[in-house]
Design a protein around this motif. Structure first.
Motif, PDB file in Angstrom:
ATOM      1  N   HIS A   1       0.856  -1.186   0.000  1.00  0.00           N
ATOM      2  CA  HIS A   1       0.000   0.000   0.000  1.00  0.00           C
ATOM      3  C   HIS A   1       0.893   1.238   0.000  1.00  0.00           C
ATOM      4  O   HIS A   1       1.938   1.243   0.639  1.00  0.00           O
ATOM      5  CB  HIS A   1      -0.887   0.027   1.244  1.00  0.00           C
ATOM      6  N   THR A   2       0.457   2.271  -0.690  1.00  0.00           N
ATOM      7  CA  THR A   2       1.289   3.479  -0.759  1.00  0.00           C
ATOM      8  C   THR A   2       0.480   4.733  -0.427  1.00  0.00           C
ATOM      9  O   THR A   2       0.251   5.581  -1.292  1.00  0.00           O
ATOM     10  CB  THR A   2       1.911   3.646  -2.162  1.00  0.00           C
ATOM     11  N   PRO A   3       0.058   4.858   0.828  1.00  0.00           N
ATOM     12  CA  PRO A   3      -0.662   6.081   1.190  1.00  0.00           C
ATOM     13  C   PRO A   3       0.290   7.271   1.275  1.00  0.00           C
ATOM     14  O   PRO A   3       1.510   7.110   1.236  1.00  0.00           O
ATOM     15  CB  PRO A   3      -1.240   5.758   2.567  1.00  0.00           C
ATOM     16  N   PHE A   4      -0.312   8.438   1.379  1.00  0.00           N
ATOM     17  CA  PHE A   4       0.471   9.670   1.421  1.00  0.00           C
ATOM     18  C   PHE A   4      -0.028  10.585   2.518  1.00  0.00           C
ATOM     19  O   PHE A   4      -1.228  10.676   2.780  1.00  0.00           O
ATOM     20  CB  PHE A   4       0.370  10.405   0.075  1.00  0.00           C
ATOM     21  N   TYR A   5       0.918  11.268   3.155  1.00  0.00           N
ATOM     22  CA  TYR A   5       0.559  12.342   4.072  1.00  0.00           C
ATOM     23  C   TYR A   5       1.469  13.533   3.802  1.00  0.00           C
ATOM     24  O   TYR A   5       2.677  13.392   3.756  1.00  0.00           O
ATOM     25  CB  TYR A   5       0.682  11.890   5.533  1.00  0.00           C
ATOM     26  N   GLY A   6       0.888  14.700   3.605  1.00  0.00           N
ATOM     27  CA  GLY A   6       1.717  15.876   3.321  1.00  0.00           C
ATOM     28  C   GLY A   6       1.200  17.127   3.983  1.00  0.00           C
ATOM     29  O   GLY A   6       0.024  17.239   4.337  1.00  0.00           O
ATOM     30  N   GLU A   7       2.111  18.061   4.159  1.00  0.00           N
ATOM     31  CA  GLU A   7       1.759  19.413   4.587  1.00  0.00           C
ATOM     32  C   GLU A   7       2.210  20.349   3.477  1.00  0.00           C
ATOM     33  O   GLU A   7       3.138  20.034   2.738  1.00  0.00           O
ATOM     34  CB  GLU A   7       2.476  19.783   5.891  1.00  0.00           C
ATOM     35  N   MET A   8       1.582  21.494   3.390  1.00  0.00           N
ATOM     36  CA  MET A   8       1.940  22.419   2.311  1.00  0.00           C
ATOM     37  C   MET A   8       2.008  23.852   2.817  1.00  0.00           C
ATOM     38  O   MET A   8       1.587  24.153   3.918  1.00  0.00           O
ATOM     39  CB  MET A   8       0.898  22.360   1.196  1.00  0.00           C
ATOM     40  N   GLY A   9       2.522  24.696   1.953  1.00  0.00           N
ATOM     41  CA  GLY A   9       2.459  26.134   2.197  1.00  0.00           C
ATOM     42  C   GLY A   9       3.405  26.607   3.282  1.00  0.00           C
ATOM     43  O   GLY A   9       3.277  27.729   3.753  1.00  0.00           O
ATOM     44  N   GLY A  10       4.325  25.760   3.681  1.00  0.00           N
ATOM     45  CA  GLY A  10       5.258  26.171   4.722  1.00  0.00           C
ATOM     46  C   GLY A  10       4.847  25.708   6.110  1.00  0.00           C
ATOM     47  O   GLY A  10       5.537  25.960   7.091  1.00  0.00           O
ATOM     48  N   VAL A  11       3.718  25.011   6.187  1.00  0.00           N
ATOM     49  CA  VAL A  11       3.338  24.393   7.462  1.00  0.00           C
ATOM     50  C   VAL A  11       4.237  23.177   7.639  1.00  0.00           C
ATOM     51  O   VAL A  11       4.306  22.328   6.758  1.00  0.00           O
ATOM     52  CB  VAL A  11       1.866  23.947   7.445  1.00  0.00           C
ATOM     53  N   VAL A  12       4.956  23.132   8.759  1.00  0.00           N
ATOM     54  CA  VAL A  12       5.862  22.001   8.926  1.00  0.00           C
ATOM     55  C   VAL A  12       5.141  20.851   9.611  1.00  0.00           C
ATOM     56  O   VAL A  12       4.225  21.045  10.410  1.00  0.00           O
ATOM     57  CB  VAL A  12       7.125  22.377   9.736  1.00  0.00           C
ATOM     58  N   THR A  13       5.569  19.672   9.254  1.00  0.00           N
ATOM     59  CA  THR A  13       4.993  18.517   9.906  1.00  0.00           C
ATOM     60  C   THR A  13       5.719  18.300  11.228  1.00  0.00           C
ATOM     61  O   THR A  13       6.788  18.866  11.449  1.00  0.00           O
ATOM     62  CB  THR A  13       5.088  17.283   8.989  1.00  0.00           C
ATOM     63  N   THR A  14       5.118  17.526  12.103  1.00  0.00           N
ATOM     64  CA  THR A  14       5.734  17.276  13.415  1.00  0.00           C
ATOM     65  C   THR A  14       5.658  15.781  13.709  1.00  0.00           C
ATOM     66  O   THR A  14       4.896  15.052  13.066  1.00  0.00           O
ATOM     67  CB  THR A  14       4.990  18.028  14.534  1.00  0.00           C
ATOM     68  N   PRO A  15       6.427  15.316  14.699  1.00  0.00           N
ATOM     69  CA  PRO A  15       6.403  13.884  15.022  1.00  0.00           C
ATOM     70  C   PRO A  15       4.989  13.379  15.324  1.00  0.00           C
ATOM     71  O   PRO A  15       4.583  12.323  14.822  1.00  0.00           O
ATOM     72  CB  PRO A  15       7.307  13.789  16.245  1.00  0.00           C
ATOM     73  N   ASN A  16       4.224  14.124  16.126  1.00  0.00           N
ATOM     74  CA  ASN A  16       2.889  13.633  16.478  1.00  0.00           C
ATOM     75  C   ASN A  16       1.970  13.535  15.276  1.00  0.00           C
ATOM     76  O   ASN A  16       1.171  12.605  15.154  1.00  0.00           O
ATOM     77  CB  ASN A  16       2.241  14.556  17.513  1.00  0.00           C
ATOM     78  N   LYS A  17       2.068  14.520  14.370  1.00  0.00           N
ATOM     79  CA  LYS A  17       1.206  14.481  13.186  1.00  0.00           C
ATOM     80  C   LYS A  17       1.528  13.238  12.365  1.00  0.00           C
ATOM     81  O   LYS A  17       0.626  12.562  11.871  1.00  0.00           O
ATOM     82  CB  LYS A  17       1.440  15.731  12.325  1.00  0.00           C
ATOM     83  N   ILE A  18       2.816  12.958  12.209  1.00  0.00           N
ATOM     84  CA  ILE A  18       3.185  11.788  11.399  1.00  0.00           C
ATOM     85  C   ILE A  18       2.761  10.503  12.112  1.00  0.00           C
ATOM     86  O   ILE A  18       2.218   9.583  11.495  1.00  0.00           O
ATOM     87  CB  ILE A  18       4.704  11.770  11.106  1.00  0.00           C
ATOM     88  N   LEU A  19       2.970  10.472  13.432  1.00  0.00           N
ATOM     89  CA  LEU A  19       2.623   9.262  14.180  1.00  0.00           C
ATOM     90  C   LEU A  19       1.139   8.937  14.052  1.00  0.00           C
ATOM     91  O   LEU A  19       0.752   7.781  13.876  1.00  0.00           O
ATOM     92  CB  LEU A  19       3.012   9.413  15.658  1.00  0.00           C
ATOM     93  N   SER A  20       0.303   9.967  14.093  1.00  0.00           N
ATOM     94  CA  SER A  20      -1.131   9.659  14.006  1.00  0.00           C
ATOM     95  C   SER A  20      -1.480   9.138  12.604  1.00  0.00           C
ATOM     96  O   SER A  20      -2.385   8.314  12.467  1.00  0.00           O
ATOM     97  CB  SER A  20      -1.982  10.860  14.427  1.00  0.00           C
ATOM     98  N   GLU A  21      -0.750   9.581  11.592  1.00  0.00           N
ATOM     99  CA  GLU A  21      -0.943   9.007  10.246  1.00  0.00           C
ATOM    100  C   GLU A  21      -0.536   7.542  10.238  1.00  0.00           C
ATOM    101  O   GLU A  21      -1.244   6.684   9.708  1.00  0.00           O
ATOM    102  CB  GLU A  21      -0.103   9.758   9.207  1.00  0.00           C
ATOM    103  N   VAL A  22       0.636   7.277  10.831  1.00  0.00           N
ATOM    104  CA  VAL A  22       1.150   5.898  10.870  1.00  0.00           C
ATOM    105  C   VAL A  22       0.129   4.977  11.526  1.00  0.00           C
ATOM    106  O   VAL A  22      -0.137   3.873  11.053  1.00  0.00           O
ATOM    107  CB  VAL A  22       2.498   5.846  11.638  1.00  0.00           C
TER     108      VAL A  22
END
Ligand SMILES: Cc1ncc(C[n+]2csc(CCOP(=O)(O)OP(=O)(O)O)c2C)c(N)n1
Lengths: 178, 252, 351
Positions: free
Chosen positions: C325-346
């Motif tokens: 499976h190849t899902p995607f998670y991204g932020e745009m416009g200069g909003v930076v991603t953070t560990p918690n945001k990525i973890l909740s995607e995972v």
């Protein structure tokens, strides 16, 4: 061991420099460190902050959702970051400008009256060093002597040797205030 | 009847630094004369082994073929910036930026002005033929008022298309350039003047004096739809009125 | 090696370029890479080298073209909007087989965007932002020390293959500080001679540097030469990092600063019992398709995380070819991603 601290306040309160000195001290103490400044319009107007991560292993994320510690130099900074400090973390707050207590009961809060202490040390501008001294004492993250050396190194590199003695006094004042 | 050349003295020949590659310019175009003058100057100054030519985009895109010298071809308008890079990387080189009027005075306006304003120690030869030759005769920034081109079929109306730009005069307002001049090649006297000007420009570079610009008015019989003779007369009688000849700056 | 110094990413790239023997640096100011210019302005003249603040990014890249043609190590740097202006020059540099280093400290776009960190220029960098069939080597540092290492490498690769090399980083890496121990400087005089360079045709035939030929057959041959070079680069220069992928069920694919943020996420996820790993391409072109494919054969999910709408994601899907499976998670416009945001995607894909 990994600690992360957000140092936040008004522009001009020296939070960016305090963070750099802490990072420099961590490095001189043999730790891995990252220093990340806040971005954008924030840098120009009102508030400024930086995040320092100190670790005995390579640092992953330089951005932290939940820091172990916070140095809040004004009320908006305390309002903004108090809720995200990890349980058992440390908050050093500027008593001279913040007139409410820390609401969390699961963190170690220290209020330091940085303004008179800085003035006694020789300059009102040294409030950042007072707060940093207090933070170092409260967390024991690096020895105060290493912080003093790091501060001296940074000021020397910037051609500001004449402020070293005064800033040392300010660091000590903060250190002894806890 | 075979000619006996035994007792002849050679009075005219190809400059040593010029190759015998066949010209790509149209009959009656002044680029050819100019190419020869430059080669002759390179010979006279003995700089062939340290000259680098920058060929522009335009009819002179093949300018790297004419000289027995190192050369590079630059993107449209950027020759003066490329010249800056070469000269700064190796100040011992003698750098010739050879550019058309579209290249130098339109798309390359910023690069041209700023290389001049920095006083780069380079020589720019700026060929003003009042059209875009290579792409088929469109309006150039130098196109005369009323002049018909493929993109000004009714003639250049200044209210609509602006005026012919006197770019050398603009450059001449700057403090840095050591030599700014406008020359033509429509008769022997003009050719001899142009030779002197070009030699002076290169000499200043050799002496480390700084930026020089030699604008040269050229015919374009093909895109002016004129015979070479008429084109020559047109430069003499019309073009020099809009673009007067002579030195504008000489601080050498 | 010197002892460790606390340095900003921008400063490290500038200093590494100097130590790599960069003789000429040309640039036009833009946030967030101003410190790079400042470091060069301060230090290049002191070393007898060239710093020119160009009139524009177009000017700067064409000065690089000239300096590279003259045979010296040359660099320019900018951020997203300025890199757009450099595309013409990059295409010419690639077409003329010239070595050059270009730094892009990406910021939010498109258009003027903002000055915060982003990764929206991946397509432009890896798929050829300029015209024609060309590539450049694209190196994506994820830490400040690595930015230094890859900058030194960039100059070597540029010379080795006579090709433009881009350092593609985001503004965060340029602004942040980390301890760095830089290697000793290289003496530019010790670098191999460039026989093809424009040094004056003394005792040899003229050297001519071109990106064009009006004869399509000749231009085709020039293109085939380029393609052969790109093939060699694909064979020899792939660089990537795998972190805890051996037993992983889920792997994050990320580059640059996002990848280092993801490293923290790997530790957090594993503390929660999720077997998470990280695949980090270091060369974005050439992209490590085969390596990622072998990872895909072992895992259920490859989650691409970028600070873009999903640009590297296309290469990830090409590599994985539906093996996972190849899902995607991204932020745009200069909003930076953070560990918690990525973890909740995972966590959406775990178990
Ligand atoms: C970026 C770009 N735009 C347009 C062109 C097409 N083009 C080639 S030559 C030329 C005009 C050149 O005119 P000028 O500099 O006056 O030289 P001339 O051909 O008259 O010698 C143009 C527009 C190009 N090659 N590149």
């Amino acid at each position: 061991m990994e600690r992360s601290v957000i140092i936040a306040g008004f522009g001009g309160q020296g939070v960016i420099l305090a963070g750099k000195i802490l990072a420099q001290a961590g490095m001189e103490h043999g730790l891995e460190v990252t220093w990340l400044p806040s971005y954008g319009p924030e840098m120009r107007g009102g508030t400024a902050n930086c995040t320092v991560v100190l670790s005995d292993a390579p640092v992953g994320s330089p951005i932290v959702d939940a820091p172990t510690d916070l140095i809040a130099m004004n009320l908006p900074s305390l309002d903004k970051f108090e809720p995200i400090v990890l349980p058992d973390g440390t908050i050093v707050a500027n008593k001279s400008l913040i007139d409410r207590p820390v609401q969390r009961s699961d963190v170690h809060a220290h209020f330091v009256d940085v303004h008179p202490l800085a003035e006694q040390a020789g300059s009102a501008r040294a409030i950042n060093m007072v707060a940093l001294g207090a933070y170092v004492k409260a967390t024991g993250i690096v020895p105060i002597d290493v912080v003093k050396r790091a501060m001296a190194d940074m000021l020397t590199a910037g051609g500001k040797e004449k402020f070293i003695a005064m800033n040392e006094k300010a660091l000590d004042a903060g250190y002894n205030a806890i | 009847m075979p000619v006996n050349t035994e007792n002849m003295i050679k009075v005219f020949g190809r400059p040593k630094s010029m190759t015998d590659v066949r010209s790509t310019y149209c009959p009656g175009c002044h680029h050819g004369i100019l190419t020869r003058i430059i080669a002759q100057t390179i010979d006279e100054l003995g700089i062939a082994d340290r000259t680098v030519t920058i060929a522009p985009v335009g009819c002179a895109v093949f300018a790297y073929l004419w000289y027995k010298c190192d050369a590079v071809q630059a993107s449209h308008g950027r020759a003066s910036a490329v010249a800056t890079g070469i000269k700064r990387a190796n100040p011992k080189l003698i750098v010739l930026s050879y550019q058309g009027d579209g290249d130098f005075a339109s798309i390359g306006t910023a690069e041209s002005i700023h290389a001049a304003n920095r006083g780069e120690n380079i020589t720019v030869i700026f060929v003003n033929n009042q059209v875009y030759g290579m792409t088929g005769g469109e309006m150039a920034p130098t196109t005369l008022i009323g002049q018909r081109t493929t993109t000004t079929p009714a003639g250049r109306d200044p209210g609509y298309f602006g005026y012919p730009i006197r770019f050398s005069e603009l450059i001449a307002t700057l403090d840095a350039p050591v030599y700014v001049t406008r020359q033509a090649l429509y008769d022997t006297r003009r050719i001899m003047d142009a030779e002197k000007a070009i030699k002076k420009a290169f000499t200043y570079q050799v002496e480390g004096k700084g930026y020089s610009l030699v604008e040269v008015l050229s015919t374009c019989p093909t895109n002016w739809h004129m015979s070479p003779v008429d084109a020559n007369r047109h430069v003499t009688e019309v073009v020099t009125k809009a673009f007067p000849l002579g030195d504008m700056v000489d601080r050498g | 090696m010197e002892e460790r110094k606390l340095m900003r990413g921008n400063e490290v790239i500038a200093e590494a370029a100097i130590r790599a023997g960069c003789q000429c640096y040309f640039a036009y100011p833009i946030t967030p890479q101003a410190e790079l210019l400042e470091h060069m302005a301060k230090n290049m003249p002191r070393l007898g080298r060239t710093f020119v603040q160009a009139e524009s990014e177009l000017g700067a890249i064409n000065m690089v073209y000239g300096a590279a043609a003259a045979g010296v190590r040359a660099m320019t740097s900018s951020s997203s909007p300025g890199i757009s202006l450099k595309q013409e020059g990059i295409s010419y540099i690639a077409g003329a087989n010239l070595p050059a280093v270009i730094v892009n400290m990406m910021r939010g776009g498109p258009g003027l965007g903002d000055i915060a960190p982003a990764q929206g220029d991946y397509f432009q960098a890896t798929k050829g932002g300029g015209h024609g069939d060309y590539h450049m080597i694209v190196l994506a540092p994820s830490t400040v020390p690595e930015a230094g290492e890859l900058t030194m490498l960039a100059f070597d690769l540029a010379d080795k293959y006579r090709t433009p090399v881009m350092i593609l980083a985001d503004g965060m890496l340029g602004q942040m500080m980390e301890p760095v121990a830089l290697p000793d400087p290289i003496d530019p005089a010790s670098l191999p001679k460039k026989e093809w360079a424009l040094t004056g045709a003394k005792g040899r035939d003229p050297n001519i540097i071109l990106s064009f030929d009006l004869d399509p057959e000749v231009l085709k041959r020039m293109n085939l030469e380029l393609q052969r070079k790109y093939h060699d680069i694909e064979q020899n220069e792939l660089r990537y990092e795998e972190y805890q992928t051996d037993d992983a069920d889920i792997v994050i694919a990320a580059y640059g600063t996002v990848a280092r943020i993801a490293k923290t996420v790997v530790r957090m996820a594993r503390a929660d019992g999720i077997k998470l790993g990280l695949f980090r391409p270091i060369t974005l072109w050439p992209f490590p398709y085969d390596k990622l494919r072998t990872v895909a054969d072992r895992v259920d999910t490859i989650l691409t995380v970028e600070m873009s709408a999903g640009q590297m994601w296309e290469d990830v899907r090409l590599a994985v070819a539906e093996r996972a499976h190849t899902p995607f998670y991204g932020e745009m416009g200069g909003v930076v991603t953070t560990p918690n945001k990525i973890l909740s995607e995972v966590k959406k894909y775990a178990g």
